[in-house]
Design a protein around this motif. Sequence first.
Motif, PDB file in Angstrom:
ATOM      1  N   GLY A  11     -20.320   9.889 -24.934  1.00 19.93           N
ATOM      2  CA  GLY A  11     -20.640  10.148 -23.411  1.00 19.93           C
ATOM      3  C   GLY A  11     -20.232  11.261 -23.134  1.00 19.93           C
ATOM      4  O   GLY A  11     -19.753  12.182 -23.724  1.00 19.93           O
ATOM      5  N   VAL A  12     -20.900  11.847 -21.890  1.00 15.80           N
ATOM      6  CA  VAL A  12     -20.321  13.068 -21.483  1.00 15.80           C
ATOM      7  C   VAL A  12     -20.503  13.196 -19.810  1.00 15.80           C
ATOM      8  O   VAL A  12     -21.127  12.344 -19.375  1.00 15.80           O
ATOM      9  N   ASP A  13     -19.506  14.053 -19.315  1.00 20.10           N
ATOM     10  CA  ASP A  13     -19.388  14.070 -17.874  1.00 20.10           C
ATOM     11  C   ASP A  13     -18.997  15.344 -17.651  1.00 20.10           C
ATOM     12  O   ASP A  13     -18.646  16.355 -18.442  1.00 20.10           O
ATOM     13  N   THR A  14     -18.488  15.617 -16.291  1.00 17.14           N
ATOM     14  CA  THR A  14     -18.250  16.992 -15.696  1.00 17.14           C
ATOM     15  C   THR A  14     -16.939  16.881 -15.990  1.00 17.14           C
ATOM     16  O   THR A  14     -15.848  16.020 -16.090  1.00 17.14           O
ATOM     17  N   ALA A  15     -16.361  18.520 -16.549  1.00 21.21           N
ATOM     18  CA  ALA A  15     -14.858  18.825 -16.778  1.00 21.21           C
ATOM     19  C   ALA A  15     -14.248  19.077 -15.332  1.00 21.21           C
ATOM     20  O   ALA A  15     -14.874  19.928 -14.604  1.00 21.21           O
ATOM     21  N   PRO A  16     -13.168  18.469 -14.949  1.00 24.66           N
ATOM     22  CA  PRO A  16     -12.763  18.482 -13.608  1.00 24.66           C
ATOM     23  C   PRO A  16     -12.406  20.058 -13.257  1.00 24.66           C
ATOM     24  O   PRO A  16     -12.133  20.707 -14.244  1.00 24.66           O
ATOM     25  N   LEU A  17     -12.609  20.338 -12.025  1.00 23.36           N
ATOM     26  CA  LEU A  17     -12.610  21.696 -11.659  1.00 23.36           C
ATOM     27  C   LEU A  17     -12.922  22.903 -12.379  1.00 23.36           C
ATOM     28  O   LEU A  17     -12.539  23.886 -12.267  1.00 23.36           O
ATOM     29  N   THR A  18     -14.263  22.716 -13.057  1.00 21.42           N
ATOM     30  CA  THR A  18     -14.800  23.632 -13.733  1.00 21.42           C
ATOM     31  C   THR A  18     -16.222  23.745 -13.638  1.00 21.42           C
ATOM     32  O   THR A  18     -16.904  22.695 -13.192  1.00 21.42           O
ATOM     33  N   ASP A  19     -16.665  24.677 -14.367  1.00 22.82           N
ATOM     34  CA  ASP A  19     -18.313  24.713 -14.605  1.00 22.82           C
ATOM     35  C   ASP A  19     -18.665  24.076 -15.943  1.00 22.82           C
ATOM     36  O   ASP A  19     -19.930  24.262 -16.226  1.00 22.82           O
TER      37      ASP A  19
END
Length: 164
Positions: free
Chosen positions: A72-80
């Motif tokens: 799985g892959v998702d957005t890293a919090p508070l980053t690009d």
Amino acid sequence: MSEAGLPRIRPGTDADGAACARLIEAVFAEYPGCLFIAAEFPELAGLASHFADRGGRLWVAEDGGAIVGCVGVDTAPLTDGMEVHKLYVARAARGRGLASALYALAEAFARDRGAGFIELWSDTRFLDAHRFYERHGFTRLPGRRALDDASRSYEFHYRKRLKG
């Protein structure tokens, strides 16, 4: 099997959570003291939705109707950046490039979304996984984090720049 000799990889669904749980439990069992406690993984009840809700995606690999790999892959919090999770391959399916194929999907997804980097956390016991990540361009960052889990786990942080 796919034409390349790998199990068939497809987008994961929420219904794949139980099979992914069995896969993760089997991988954990390879390491002394690494326990799979279902309550510590509530996201497995709706795994594809879990990633989608965080701007990500899940893929699974099937062989003979059994799930033998996942990522799985998702957005890293508070980053690009984006974060890889749950990259597991069954022992019997290893050594044929399946982990690389699964990881490539996660990285391509991150690149398509303009992520500046991709990162992950890996249990300090998973030495083969660490070598895999380093072969794929990841750098281990300083330090480690402790998890509040039954296995008393510690994890290393890995990151790979995708742009800039």
